[in-house]
Write an enzyme that holds these catalytic residues in place. Structure first.
Site, PDB file in Angstrom:
ATOM      1  N   HIS A 126      64.326  10.169  43.075  1.00 21.50           N
ATOM      2  CA  HIS A 126      62.360  10.113  42.942  1.00 21.50           C
ATOM      3  C   HIS A 126      61.836   9.053  43.105  1.00 21.50           C
ATOM      4  O   HIS A 126      62.277   7.974  43.260  1.00 21.50           O
ATOM      5  CB  HIS A 126      62.744  11.155  41.727  1.00 21.50           C
ATOM      6  CG  HIS A 126      61.199  11.285  41.103  1.00 21.50           C
ATOM      7  ND1 HIS A 126      60.410  10.310  40.411  1.00 21.50           N
ATOM      8  CD2 HIS A 126      61.619  12.832  40.559  1.00 21.50           C
ATOM      9  CE1 HIS A 126      60.101  12.208  40.112  1.00 21.50           C
ATOM     10  NE2 HIS A 126      60.074  13.056  40.924  1.00 21.50           N
ATOM     11  N   ASP A 168      65.132  19.539  41.829  1.00 26.13           N
ATOM     12  CA  ASP A 168      65.544  20.554  43.309  1.00 26.13           C
ATOM     13  C   ASP A 168      67.038  20.391  42.819  1.00 26.13           C
ATOM     14  O   ASP A 168      66.982  21.386  43.669  1.00 26.13           O
ATOM     15  CB  ASP A 168      64.605  19.766  44.103  1.00 26.13           C
ATOM     16  CG  ASP A 168      63.012  20.554  43.542  1.00 26.13           C
ATOM     17  OD1 ASP A 168      62.415  20.930  42.836  1.00 26.13           O
ATOM     18  OD2 ASP A 168      62.318  19.276  44.268  1.00 26.13           O
TER      19      ASP A 168
HETATM   20  N1  CMC Z   1      68.392  10.924  51.076  1.00 24.43           N
HETATM   21  C1  CMC Z   1      68.314   9.510  51.538  1.00 24.43           C
HETATM   22  N2  CMC Z   1      67.782   8.397  51.749  1.00 24.43           N
HETATM   23  C2  CMC Z   1      66.364   8.612  50.814  1.00 24.43           C
HETATM   24  C3  CMC Z   1      66.341   9.534  49.738  1.00 24.43           C
HETATM   25  C4  CMC Z   1      67.092  11.184  50.696  1.00 24.43           C
HETATM   26  N3  CMC Z   1      67.131  11.889  49.573  1.00 24.43           N
HETATM   27  N4  CMC Z   1      65.495   9.266  48.987  1.00 24.43           N
HETATM   28  C5  CMC Z   1      65.528   8.600  49.558  1.00 24.43           C
HETATM   29  N5  CMC Z   1      65.797   7.629  50.226  1.00 24.43           N
HETATM   30  C6  CMC Z   1      65.565   6.281  50.628  1.00 24.43           C
HETATM   31  C7  CMC Z   1      64.594   5.659  51.431  1.00 24.43           C
HETATM   32  O1  CMC Z   1      65.187   5.814  52.647  1.00 24.43           O
HETATM   33  C8  CMC Z   1      64.569   4.600  51.810  1.00 24.43           C
HETATM   34  O2  CMC Z   1      65.234   3.390  52.082  1.00 24.43           O
HETATM   35  P1  CMC Z   1      65.074   2.559  52.561  1.00 24.43           P
HETATM   36  O3  CMC Z   1      64.847   1.153  51.381  1.00 24.43           O
HETATM   37  O4  CMC Z   1      66.374   1.946  53.075  1.00 24.43           O
HETATM   38  O5  CMC Z   1      63.726   2.164  53.702  1.00 24.43           O
HETATM   39  C9  CMC Z   1      64.384   3.958  49.915  1.00 24.43           C
HETATM   40  O6  CMC Z   1      65.731   5.495  49.690  1.00 24.43           O
HETATM   41  C10 CMC Z   1      64.078   4.656  48.560  1.00 24.43           C
HETATM   42  O7  CMC Z   1      62.812   5.930  49.027  1.00 24.43           O
HETATM   43  P2  CMC Z   1      61.646   5.668  49.637  1.00 24.43           P
HETATM   44  O8  CMC Z   1      61.432   7.479  50.516  1.00 24.43           O
HETATM   45  O9  CMC Z   1      61.017   4.487  49.155  1.00 24.43           O
HETATM   46  O10 CMC Z   1      60.359   6.404  48.044  1.00 24.43           O
HETATM   47  P3  CMC Z   1      59.939   7.478  47.956  1.00 24.43           P
HETATM   48  O11 CMC Z   1      59.447   6.963  45.794  1.00 24.43           O
HETATM   49  O12 CMC Z   1      58.629   7.699  48.571  1.00 24.43           O
HETATM   50  O13 CMC Z   1      60.354   9.180  47.509  1.00 24.43           O
HETATM   51  C11 CMC Z   1      61.493  11.235  47.519  1.00 24.43           C
HETATM   52  C12 CMC Z   1      60.883   9.744  46.942  1.00 24.43           C
HETATM   53  C13 CMC Z   1      61.055  12.062  46.005  1.00 24.43           C
HETATM   54  C14 CMC Z   1      60.325  11.911  48.832  1.00 24.43           C
HETATM   55  C15 CMC Z   1      62.381  10.769  48.018  1.00 24.43           C
HETATM   56  O14 CMC Z   1      63.541  10.403  47.462  1.00 24.43           O
HETATM   57  C16 CMC Z   1      62.910  12.221  49.428  1.00 24.43           C
HETATM   58  O15 CMC Z   1      62.769  12.074  50.607  1.00 24.43           O
HETATM   59  N6  CMC Z   1      63.811  12.711  48.578  1.00 24.43           N
HETATM   60  C17 CMC Z   1      64.241  13.654  49.628  1.00 24.43           C
HETATM   61  C18 CMC Z   1      63.686  15.286  49.128  1.00 24.43           C
HETATM   62  C19 CMC Z   1      63.171  15.956  47.234  1.00 24.43           C
HETATM   63  O16 CMC Z   1      64.060  16.011  46.882  1.00 24.43           O
HETATM   64  N7  CMC Z   1      62.102  15.424  47.228  1.00 24.43           N
HETATM   65  C20 CMC Z   1      61.814  16.171  45.460  1.00 24.43           C
HETATM   66  C21 CMC Z   1      61.185  15.424  44.306  1.00 24.43           C
HETATM   67  S1  CMC Z   1      61.453  15.621  42.685  1.00 24.43           S
HETATM   68  C22 CMC Z   1      61.228  17.224  42.792  1.00 24.43           C
HETATM   69  C23 CMC Z   1      59.296  16.455  42.787  1.00 24.43           C
HETATM   70  O17 CMC Z   1      58.368  15.865  41.838  1.00 24.43           O
HETATM   71  O18 CMC Z   1      58.405  16.876  43.812  1.00 24.43           O
END
Ligand code: CMC
Length: 430
Positions: A308, A365
């Site tokens: 998140h 989710d």
């Molecule tokens: N699986 C594997 N690695 C992950 C995941 C995951 N689900 N989520 C984040 N990471 C890694 C990402 O690759 C990054 O690694 P590094 O620092 O080595 O580059 C690190 O964790 C930080 O992640 P980020 O993508 O920079 O974080 P963000 O804040 O931009 O993205 C997110 C948040 C929710 C989009 C992301 O965690 C994600 O894609 N999760 C899976 C999709 C998901 O479950 N979405 C629902 C979110 S909750 C409901 C809502 O509010 O919509």
């Protein structure tokens, strides 16, 4: 919101500039950079708005480090335990919990507005089979402004009636789209049922097989909708605000939010979780393969339902949903292999250094889809369910923005990285 007596000092090219510090009621601190470009010639750059406040708001407070979520000051745990979804909807939109008279009036209007204009029902006939439910929802909500144009001159005129109309009609639209996708006759809203019971009945009642509206199912749905009802400036809410800032009516602003929610990184993750769990199941529960894929930077695969932007210790909604999921499956005597897979996957991930170092744990989710499955909601309707829950939050945020005299049209800047000025060459000389 307060302006602090102290200022932050920014030093660029040997010159110093004062930046006012703004503090929120819970102690959030922000630098007001609204005059920065004008005074210094510098803008700020923050791709993905990781550290940019787009507004001040008094609706929802969350502290991602402590796992706190409150709507209008009330803890999410208490609201999910003690309230009806429509009470929470009222709270978000009006700023206070309704008293008995306000609640009765609200319920009366929700019942009164539940029908859909019969002409709009024909729209459903013209979508192709297997049309995407989120696309249908967004089209139908956008179209409401043509059938109920009570705000055409002033966006805030009749806002309370429009908001109530939308909260009532969206569940009819969602249920009718499901019935149409099956080719079944529509089931009209029943005034004797409550908000969630009415929705379930419109979804699942059939002429020969009447639907039994079970209180435990109604209660689980009620809880899920409350947990999704608002989440401050997330992607879809920011979309609603951005579109609304141009003076667009409520229905069309919400329609834009529905499209933003559809994405698999946002609300679409609840569908993606089930698809991922089914994939792992079909692959003989090969957890290692999927954990390795999620950690591999050259692989686009991520663990859906994990991680998140804001929560860095735990997602309080995820915890409540997990308990609700266990309770519902026990009460309905359902054994879902995907629940076992979800639990095992969670345990493996929570003990893996990659996920620990990055504070990745189940979000809202991860378990919600298993509840929806138990209720009988088809996977491609999961994100529609999220939209039903998020609607009051979108409305409250839109209304707050429209009522704020400081609101300006949303218009971010960019750092241009393209070609510098080029000389034009006519087609026959190229
Ligand atoms: N699986 C594997 N690695 C992950 C995941 C995951 N689900 N989520 C984040 N990471 C890694 C990402 O690759 C990054 O690694 P590094 O620092 O080595 O580059 C690190 O964790 C930080 O992640 P980020 O993508 O920079 O974080 P963000 O804040 O931009 O993205 C997110 C948040 C929710 C989009 C992301 O965690 C994600 O894609 N999760 C899976 C999709 C998901 O479950 N979405 C629902 C979110 S909750 C409901 C809502 O509010 O919509």
């Amino acid at each position: 919101m307060n302006k602090c007596s102290k200022n932050a000092v920014l030093s660029i090219d040997g010159k110093t500039y004062d930046l006012p510090i703004i503090t929120g009621t819970e102690g959030d601190k922000a630098l007001d950079i609204s005059k920065l470009l004008q005074e210094t010639g510098y803008m700020t750059l923050d791709t993905g708005y990781k550290n940019t406040g787009s507004c001040t708001s008094s609706i929802t407070y969350l502290d991602g480090n402590k796992g706190i979520l409150r709507y209008r000051g009330y803890a999410i745990e208490e609201l999910a335990e003690k309230c009806l979804f429509i009470e929470v909807a009222y709270l978000l939109i009006h700023g206070h919990l309704p008293n008995k008279t306000e609640f009765d009036d609200f319920k009366y209007l929700l019942r009164r507005f539940a029908l859909l204009h019969e002409d709009m029902i024909h729209f459903f006939d013209h979508f192709p089979p297997n049309a995407q439910p989120m696309s249908i929802l967004s089209v139908m909500v956008n179209s409401l402004c043509n059938y109920y144009p009570e705000m055409s001159d002033d966006p805030l005129e009749n806002i309370n009636m429009t908001a109530t109309r939308l909260i009532s009609k969206i569940r009819t639209i969602a249920a009718f789209s499901y019935k149409k996708s099956l080719g079944h006759p529509l089931v009209y809203p029943r005034p004797d049922l409550n908000y969630c019971g009415n929705f379930l009945n419109m979804m699942f009642d059939k002429p020969v097989y009447p639907y039994d509206v079970r209180p435990e199912v109604v209660s689980a749905l009620n809880k899920l909708l409350i947990l999704h009802a608002d989440h401050e400036q997330n992607c879809s809410t920011s979309t609603v605000r951005l579109v609304g800032s141009a003076g667009v009516n409520l229905y069309s602003s919400i329609s834009a939010g529905i499209n933003a929610l559809w994405g698999p990184l946002h609300g679409g993750a609840n569908e993606a979780v089930i698809e991922m769990l089914e994939m792992i199941h079909a692959d003989g529960n090969n957890f290692k393969k999927y954990i390795d894929k999620a950690k591999d930077k050259s692989d686009p695969f991520k663990l859906s339902g994990f991680g998140h932007r804001v929560y860095k210790t735990f997602d309080p909604r995820g915890q409540i949903i997990q308990e609700a999921c266990d309770d519902l499956l026990t009460m309905l005597n359902i054994s879902d292999p995907l629940l076992d897979i979800a639990r095992q996957l969670e345990e493996i991930a929570l003990n893996d250094d990659y996920f620990i170092e990055r504070n990745l744990f189940p979000n809202v989710d991860f378990y919600s889809g298993i509840i929806y499955r138990a209720i009988g909601i088809p996977t491609n309707m999961f994100t529609v369910m999220f939209a039903l829950g998020r609607l009051p939050g979108w409305i409250a945020q839109w209304k707050e923005q429209q009522e704020d005299p400081r609101t300006k049209i949303g218009r971010p800047r960019q750092v241009f990285t393209g070609e510098v000025s080029r000389k034009f060459v006519p087609l026959d000389e190229r």
